[in-house]
Motif scaffolding. Structure first.
Motif, PDB file in Angstrom:
ATOM      1  N   ILE A 295     -35.553   4.302  31.978  1.00 58.71           N
ATOM      2  CA  ILE A 295     -35.521   5.075  33.218  1.00 58.71           C
ATOM      3  C   ILE A 295     -34.067   5.221  33.672  1.00 58.71           C
ATOM      4  CG2 ILE A 295     -36.413   5.307  35.560  1.00 58.71           C
ATOM      5  CD1 ILE A 295     -38.551   5.282  33.361  1.00 58.71           C
ATOM      6  N   VAL A 296     -33.646   6.475  33.899  1.00 53.37           N
ATOM      7  CA  VAL A 296     -32.255   6.776  34.222  1.00 53.37           C
ATOM      8  C   VAL A 296     -32.177   7.359  35.633  1.00 53.37           C
ATOM      9  CG1 VAL A 296     -30.201   8.053  33.493  1.00 53.37           C
ATOM     10  CG2 VAL A 296     -31.855   7.275  31.777  1.00 53.37           C
ATOM     11  N   TYR A 297     -31.206   6.856  36.401  1.00 59.18           N
ATOM     12  CA  TYR A 297     -31.000   7.312  37.777  1.00 59.18           C
ATOM     13  C   TYR A 297     -30.208   8.618  37.827  1.00 59.18           C
ATOM     14  CZ  TYR A 297     -32.323   2.669  39.588  1.00 59.18           C
ATOM     15  OH  TYR A 297     -32.997   1.509  39.934  1.00 59.18           O
ATOM     16  N   ASP A 298     -30.317   9.317  38.964  1.00 56.75           N
ATOM     17  CA  ASP A 298     -29.365  10.364  39.313  1.00 56.75           C
ATOM     18  C   ASP A 298     -28.228   9.644  40.028  1.00 56.75           C
ATOM     19  OD1 ASP A 298     -27.871  12.426  40.363  1.00 56.75           O
ATOM     20  OD2 ASP A 298     -29.594  13.639  40.947  1.00 56.75           O
ATOM     21  N   VAL A 299     -27.269   9.169  39.259  1.00 51.38           N
ATOM     22  CA  VAL A 299     -26.255   8.237  39.758  1.00 51.38           C
ATOM     23  C   VAL A 299     -25.432   8.856  40.879  1.00 51.38           C
ATOM     24  CG1 VAL A 299     -24.230   6.889  39.092  1.00 51.38           C
ATOM     25  CG2 VAL A 299     -26.161   7.062  37.540  1.00 51.38           C
ATOM     26  N   GLU A 300     -25.017  10.087  40.691  1.00 58.44           N
ATOM     27  CA  GLU A 300     -24.167  10.725  41.702  1.00 58.44           C
ATOM     28  C   GLU A 300     -24.919  10.894  43.021  1.00 58.44           C
ATOM     29  OE1 GLU A 300     -21.399  14.737  42.273  1.00 58.44           O
ATOM     30  OE2 GLU A 300     -22.240  14.248  40.313  1.00 58.44           O
TER      31      GLU A 300
ATOM     32  N   MET B 214     -25.207   7.460  44.868  1.00 58.77           N
ATOM     33  CA  MET B 214     -23.963   7.031  45.506  1.00 58.77           C
ATOM     34  C   MET B 214     -23.607   7.922  46.694  1.00 58.77           C
ATOM     35  SD  MET B 214     -21.613   5.572  42.367  1.00 58.77           S
ATOM     36  CE  MET B 214     -21.313   7.117  41.536  1.00 58.77           C
ATOM     37  N   SER B 215     -23.805   9.230  46.567  1.00 59.65           N
ATOM     38  CA  SER B 215     -23.496  10.148  47.669  1.00 59.65           C
ATOM     39  C   SER B 215     -24.303   9.812  48.917  1.00 59.65           C
ATOM     40  CB  SER B 215     -23.783  11.594  47.245  1.00 59.65           C
ATOM     41  OG  SER B 215     -22.915  12.009  46.230  1.00 59.65           O
ATOM     42  N   GLU B 216     -25.599   9.593  48.735  1.00 57.50           N
ATOM     43  CA  GLU B 216     -26.455   9.346  49.909  1.00 57.50           C
ATOM     44  C   GLU B 216     -26.204   7.964  50.506  1.00 57.50           C
ATOM     45  OE1 GLU B 216     -30.182  10.976  50.552  1.00 57.50           O
ATOM     46  OE2 GLU B 216     -30.368  11.897  48.581  1.00 57.50           O
ATOM     47  N   CYS B 217     -25.919   6.979  49.675  1.00 59.70           N
ATOM     48  CA  CYS B 217     -25.619   5.648  50.202  1.00 59.70           C
ATOM     49  C   CYS B 217     -24.300   5.652  50.972  1.00 59.70           C
ATOM     50  CB  CYS B 217     -25.563   4.624  49.079  1.00 59.70           C
ATOM     51  SG  CYS B 217     -27.172   4.228  48.369  1.00 59.70           S
TER      52      CYS B 217
ATOM     53  N   ARG C  68     -24.284  12.624  29.809  1.00 54.85           N
ATOM     54  CA  ARG C  68     -23.034  12.293  30.501  1.00 54.85           C
ATOM     55  C   ARG C  68     -23.136  12.470  32.011  1.00 54.85           C
ATOM     56  NH1 ARG C  68     -20.028  16.051  28.584  1.00 54.85           N
ATOM     57  NH2 ARG C  68     -19.667  14.963  26.624  1.00 54.85           N
ATOM     58  N   GLN C  69     -23.876  13.486  32.451  1.00 54.77           N
ATOM     59  CA  GLN C  69     -23.945  13.774  33.888  1.00 54.77           C
ATOM     60  C   GLN C  69     -24.578  12.635  34.681  1.00 54.77           C
ATOM     61  OE1 GLN C  69     -26.681  17.085  34.649  1.00 54.77           O
ATOM     62  NE2 GLN C  69     -27.663  16.690  32.685  1.00 54.77           N
ATOM     63  N   ARG C  70     -25.276  11.723  33.999  1.00 57.30           N
ATOM     64  CA  ARG C  70     -25.928  10.619  34.703  1.00 57.30           C
ATOM     65  C   ARG C  70     -25.276   9.263  34.403  1.00 57.30           C
ATOM     66  NH1 ARG C  70     -31.527  11.365  37.004  1.00 57.30           N
ATOM     67  NH2 ARG C  70     -31.690  13.612  37.251  1.00 57.30           N
ATOM     68  N   THR C  71     -24.039   9.259  33.973  1.00 64.01           N
ATOM     69  CA  THR C  71     -23.324   8.006  33.761  1.00 64.01           C
ATOM     70  C   THR C  71     -22.477   7.682  34.986  1.00 64.01           C
ATOM     71  OG1 THR C  71     -21.443   9.118  32.710  1.00 64.01           O
ATOM     72  CG2 THR C  71     -23.230   8.378  31.268  1.00 64.01           C
ATOM     73  N   ALA C  72     -22.192   6.398  35.170  1.00 62.83           N
ATOM     74  CA  ALA C  72     -21.482   5.952  36.363  1.00 62.83           C
ATOM     75  C   ALA C  72     -20.076   6.530  36.443  1.00 62.83           C
ATOM     76  CB  ALA C  72     -21.435   4.425  36.386  1.00 62.83           C
TER      77      ALA C  72
ATOM     78  N   TRP D 288     -32.720  19.586  29.659  1.00 62.44           N
ATOM     79  CA  TRP D 288     -31.552  19.796  30.513  1.00 62.44           C
ATOM     80  C   TRP D 288     -31.955  20.038  31.967  1.00 62.44           C
ATOM     81  CZ3 TRP D 288     -26.331  19.530  29.584  1.00 62.44           C
ATOM     82  CH2 TRP D 288     -25.491  20.068  30.548  1.00 62.44           C
ATOM     83  N   HIS D 289     -32.997  20.823  32.171  1.00 61.86           N
ATOM     84  CA  HIS D 289     -33.391  21.200  33.530  1.00 61.86           C
ATOM     85  C   HIS D 289     -33.810  19.973  34.332  1.00 61.86           C
ATOM     86  CE1 HIS D 289     -34.608  23.799  36.735  1.00 61.86           C
ATOM     87  NE2 HIS D 289     -35.881  23.490  36.641  1.00 61.86           N
ATOM     88  N   SER D 290     -34.636  19.117  33.737  1.00 61.09           N
ATOM     89  CA  SER D 290     -35.087  17.934  34.475  1.00 61.09           C
ATOM     90  C   SER D 290     -33.944  16.958  34.699  1.00 61.09           C
ATOM     91  CB  SER D 290     -36.237  17.245  33.732  1.00 61.09           C
ATOM     92  OG  SER D 290     -35.798  16.693  32.510  1.00 61.09           O
ATOM     93  N   TRP D 291     -33.055  16.826  33.714  1.00 61.66           N
ATOM     94  CA  TRP D 291     -31.923  15.905  33.871  1.00 61.66           C
ATOM     95  C   TRP D 291     -30.956  16.393  34.939  1.00 61.66           C
ATOM     96  CZ3 TRP D 291     -29.912  11.576  30.809  1.00 61.66           C
ATOM     97  CH2 TRP D 291     -30.916  10.979  30.040  1.00 61.66           C
ATOM     98  N   ALA D 292     -30.976  17.666  35.249  1.00 60.68           N
ATOM     99  CA  ALA D 292     -30.081  18.206  36.261  1.00 60.68           C
ATOM    100  C   ALA D 292     -30.607  17.997  37.678  1.00 60.68           C
ATOM    101  CB  ALA D 292     -29.849  19.694  36.016  1.00 60.68           C
ATOM    102  N   GLN D 293     -31.926  17.777  37.853  1.00 62.98           N
ATOM    103  CA  GLN D 293     -32.427  17.758  39.227  1.00 62.98           C
ATOM    104  C   GLN D 293     -33.375  16.621  39.573  1.00 62.98           C
ATOM    105  OE1 GLN D 293     -35.627  20.652  40.294  1.00 62.98           O
ATOM    106  NE2 GLN D 293     -35.046  21.654  38.385  1.00 62.98           N
ATOM    107  N   ASP D 294     -34.018  15.956  38.614  1.00 61.50           N
ATOM    108  CA  ASP D 294     -35.011  14.941  38.955  1.00 61.50           C
ATOM    109  C   ASP D 294     -34.356  13.640  39.416  1.00 61.50           C
ATOM    110  OD1 ASP D 294     -36.887  16.760  38.232  1.00 61.50           O
ATOM    111  OD2 ASP D 294     -37.531  15.748  36.403  1.00 61.50           O
ATOM    112  N   GLU D 295     -35.022  12.936  40.327  1.00 62.78           N
ATOM    113  CA  GLU D 295     -34.483  11.660  40.800  1.00 62.78           C
ATOM    114  C   GLU D 295     -34.401  10.652  39.666  1.00 62.78           C
ATOM    115  OE1 GLU D 295     -35.364   8.076  44.015  1.00 62.78           O
ATOM    116  OE2 GLU D 295     -36.170  10.077  44.392  1.00 62.78           O
TER     117      GLU D 295
END
Length: 915
Positions: free
Chosen positions: A479-484, A487-490, A516-520, A695-702
């Motif tokens: 399970i992978v987070y939407d890392v950005e 962090m933005s909301e916190c 890459r878009q979901r790495t710290a 790609w689509h889900s990785w761009a927008q899903d929590e």
């Protein structure tokens, strides 16, 4: 397309997840077809059928070969002319050479003659079968992509001009492939893994004429975020450089332009390494291409270690094995020297003996190697570790967290984090992941849970004490987070929060554009840029007014914007050895902290010195250096193949009628609740709809599911996960895995996974399913009932996962909050007089349900599932006891089967409460 070779129907294009696999199989099918055509000719019904198949395969390969230097578009056209002229003998000879060269990698080592009457050395031994010494002697091969709309004559001129620049002393050898448009360049760098550099020339156009769907999906990934149609022709070149850096930042880009230097200087050229002003200086371009690749090829510490091993040295320090002397002089351990060979001992030394750099105070090649690793992984600083990510985690926590600081931590994270909290004396607030009860595993921590905990601490007046948010990305189960976004909301709630992302299983992600878009580190760099934009300040001001006086539940429901003065403070730990090429325990700490220099550097250095051995293994350090080189040059290729392997397994299980009876690959829909999947994607492969673009889900899903991890539900076999792992996969078939739950096993592909190993796994699963079928066919009624009961027990009667209960009042560390002091509880348990043991019985559950308060004196971690269900100082709930009684595993860390649960006695709790 449903092409059929002589006697074999090949899969259609829709069956392939990637164009790379499609290309390999189509060439193989073409070889079989032209061999059949050579034997049968075109006469008769059979001959015409084979001819149609050959023509169809040529049509399928034509749009694909535009993006590869070998065999190249010119050679491919030559093959088509041989077909048109019915010269089947020469066609067969040349295609055999092409296929053997592609399969073996021989085109990387030597020139392959593509005219039938030219002699061929027939050196087609697979690269992987060559001795390492033989491969090391050759020059590494790569391809460059030139982006320019040229005619056939100009193309030959460009290629021949660069070929004339080659010199025997060049460290590398390369070939050029030329594409006409910006869109073709983007398709090419996402498809052709051999490309290491892109040369963008003034004559390029915008649009690609390629209509092959499996290639255009690469283009859509970029098009969703970029409006390339609005570009002016004068912007095509600079924009191509910027987009190349966005999609594949490790590549070198070179711009040839006729625009003025002043204009170019003000543009975003991504990572363009050199601008050439409309001049045909091929020697300068050639030298820059080699220098750019050499920049990534450098391995300063590995090279220094090799050089040291060649030096004559007299050893007069405490390392008898150095130079292999204690082995060569021995009469009894010669087998060790024979097994490992001499180099490992020749390269064995100590930092205190001189000659090489020190890991604790690096000033030479280790320092340079760490700087190169920081560049590769997108960090500001990188530190090597030789004793695993468990130590990395404790270093970061000790460096950043002071006694009494509040840390929000994922309860299901690796145990090293919990022990880190003990060492640092942190006040711990555990966050709950969403549970997956049917599979006895947890998912990840929802953003609403994280924000809710922060807002509750704000309401209690303790927000200023909150120091860090600690999460696992990605989880063991993928399970992978939407890392950005996290962090933005916190940061919108507390603008100086520090984030520690445990990416132990995610080091490879940097080198896949989707991942890459979901790495710290990538998210940290994006945040830095976004916080500088005027639009960020406007969005924050607007939202601040709208949320003024709003209740916490409104804050939780709102997608929060960070303040422009927020500090980006991000750390990531990588078990490099788990997913990339490195020796066991080789790990890295990556830092992207705006306050590191001013606030953290000294404490980090002290923590690093505390946990790092003064005798680090130089071989591990060298492997980290070489592993970094590998992923900068071929990480993209290896990660793509890793994903392809995993997708093949998914498709096989989903479509094989026998496998479907007993197994199921858990999908994103199974492992991520619908409220966290905004895209609505439920599965990467559906037998009816085919492949879905991730790609689509990785761009927008929590949350998203890492496709390289295949969680296979095995409850339908009647075996629990642990039994299936040990007695079936490992003992019977030699397949190794290391993660199970009560009714699942986890298969992880990696950058070393081959198509052969994937095929073997599928064969094994089919054989297991066949054996079960035969067993049930011959079973008696009673045996069938017993089997069905086992399946029901594993699939339906699964014990619900327990939530974290609470810390006992004696170990609460922040009044009015759930924060706990596990350090005091941990050390209180050192005295046996303060502890009792309680047998795990039904009567114990009844006592707890009746109101008796029992407090754990230790961590209790069952394997599987492998997460702590009890912490020191935690109140034991009836649900936790029921879960433990329902577990059918023998390994439970912190629990004594002969004595029971270790708990604090009443006297100890009374003393702790009165501290």
């Amino acid at each position: 397309m449903n092409a059929q070779t002589h006697g074999r129907k090949i899969p259609s294009i829709g069956d392939y997840y990637s164009a790379t696999q499609l290309r390999a199989d189509r060439w193989s099918a073409l070889r079989e077809a032209v061999e059949a055509l050579s034997r049968h000719g075109v006469e008769g019904r059979q001959g015409q059928k084979i001819l149609a198949s050959v023509e169809e395969l040529f049509e399928a390969l034509a749009p694909i070969e535009l993006y590869w230097a070998f065999p190249g578009a010119g050679a491919f056209d030559h093959l088509r002319r041989l077909l048109e002229n019915r010269n089947f003998e020469d066609l067969t000879t040349v295609i055999r050479r092409v296929v053997r060269a592609l399969t073996s990698g021989a085109y990387r080592r030597r020139s392959i003659p593509l005219v039938a009457n030219e002699a061929d050395a027939e050196d087609y031994e697979d690269e992987g079968a060559l001795a390492p010494e033989a491969r090391a002697l050759g020059r590494p091969y790569f391809e460059i992509m030139i982006v320019d709309h040229v005619n056939e004559h100009q193309e030959r001129f460009l290629k021949s001009s660069l070929q004339r620049m080659r010199r025997p002393e060049d460290p590398f050898i390369y070939e050029a492939v030329i594409v006409p448009s910006l869109e073709d360049a983007l398709i090419g760098i996402l498809f052709n893994h051999n490309v290491q550099a892109v040369v963008v020339r003034p004559g390029l156009t915008l649009k690609s004429r390629n209509t092959l769907e499996i290639l255009n999906k690469y283009l859509r990934r970029v098009g969703e975020e970029e409006d390339v149609d609005a570009l002016e022709p004068s912007d095509y070149g600079p924009e191509a450089c910027r987009l190349i850096a966005k999609v594949r930042p490790e590549l070198d880009a070179y711009l040839v332009t006729d625009r003025s230097a002043e204009e170019i200087a003000g543009l975003d050229l991504g990572r363009c390494r050199r601008v050439f002003y409309n001049q045909e200086d091929f020697l300068e371009l050639h030298l820059n291409l080699l220098r750019g690749v050499n920049r990534r090829f450098k391995t300063p510490f590995f090279n220094a270690l090799k050089e040291y091993s060649r030096q004559p040295t007299g050893v007069f320090h405490a390392l008898p094995i150095s130079r292999g002397k204690s082995i060569s002089r021995s009469h009894w351990i010669q087998d060790m020297g024979a097994f490992y060979g001499p180099n490992i001992f020749l390269a064995e030394t100590s930092a205190t003996s001189g000659g090489l750099d020190s890991l604790l105070e690096p000033r030479g090649p280790i320092k340079e190697a760490q700087e190169l690793a920081a560049r590769a992984f997108g960090a500001k600083q990188t530190f090597f570790a030789t004793n695993g990510t468990s130590t990395c985690n404790k270093i970061v926590v000790q460096a950043l967290v002071r006694p009494g600081d509040i840390v929000l931590i994922d309860r299901d994270c690796h145990k090293s984090h919990h022990y880190g909290m003990v060492l640092a004396g942190a006040s711990v607030v555990y966050m709950e992941s969403y549970p997956l009860h049917p599979y006895s595993m947890y998912g990840a921590v929802p953003l609403s849970e994280i924000k809710g905990k922060l807002l509750a601490l704000r309401a209690a007046g303790k927000l200023e004490k909150v120091r860090m948010v600690l999460l696992t990305n990605c989880t063991f189960d993928g399970i992978v987070y939407d890392v950005e976004r996290v962090m933005s909301e916190c940061l919108a709630i507390k603008k100086d929060l520090i984030f520690l992302w445990d990416e132990a299983w995610f080091a490879f992600a940097r080198f896949g554009p989707t991942y890459r878009q979901r790495t710290a580190m990538n998210a940290a760099n994006n945040l830095r840029e976004n916080l500088k934009r005027p639009a960020t300040a406007k969005a924050f001001e607007k939202q601040a007014k709208a949320l003024q006086g709003a209740a916490d539940d409104v804050w939780i429901r709102t997608r929060l914007a960070p303040p422009p003065d927020a500090r980006v403070r991000v750390y990531a730990t990588h078990s490099t050895h788990k997913t990339l090429t490195a020796l066991r325990q080789g790990s890295m700490i990556h830092v992207n902290d705006q306050d590191f220099k001013g606030e953290v550097e000294q404490s980090f250095h002290e923590a690093y010195m505390t946990h790092t051995s003064t005798s680090p293994n130089y071989q591990i350090i060298a492997s980290l250096d070489v592993g970094r080189r590998q992923v900068e040059l071929e990480g993209f290729e290896f990660v793509q193949r890793q994903i392809e392997s995993a997708m093949s397994i998914r498709r096989a299980v989903a479509t094989h009628p026998l496998l479907q009876k007993y197994f199921k690959v858990l999908t994103a829909g199974d492992m991520i609740p619908a409220e966290y999947r905004e895209s609505g994607m439920t599965s990467y492969y559906d037998p009816e709809q085919g492949w879905q673009d991730i790609w689509h889900s990785w761009a927008q899903d929590e949350f998203v599911l890492d496709p390289t991890r295949i969680t296979l539900a095995v409850g339908g076999t009647g075996w629990d996960g642990d039994t299936f792992k040990t007695q079936i996969l490992m003992d019977k078939y030699g397949i190794q895995i290391n993660k199970t739950s009560r009714n699942t096993v986890l298969f992880m592909t990696n950058i070393g996974t081959t198509r052969s190993s994937v095929a073997y796994l599928i064969e094994v699963l089919v054989e297991i399913a066949k054996e079960l079928d035969e067993l049930l066919d011959d079973a008696s009624r009673m045996e069938r009932m017993a089997f069905e009961r086992r399946v029901t027990s594993l699939v339906e009667h699964v014990p619900p996962l327990p939530d974290f209960s609470r810390f006992h009042a004696a170990f609460r560390s922040a009044e009015g909050t759930p924060a706990g002091d596990i350090r005091s509880a941990f050390f209180l348990a050192y005295d046996e007089d303060d502890c009792d043991y309680e047998e795990l019985s039904k009567s114990l559950i009844e006592r707890v349900e009746a109101g008796e308060e029992l407090v754990s004196a230790s961590f209790v971690i069952p394997y599987p599932p492998g997460f702590p269900i009890l912490m020191p100082g935690q109140v034991i709930s009836a649900e936790i006891l029921a879960f433990m009684r329902a577990l059918d595993v023998s390994e439970i860390h912190g629990y004594r089967h002969d004595l029971g649960l270790r708990v604090f006695n009443k006297a100890a709790l009374a003393r702790a409460a009165n501290r």
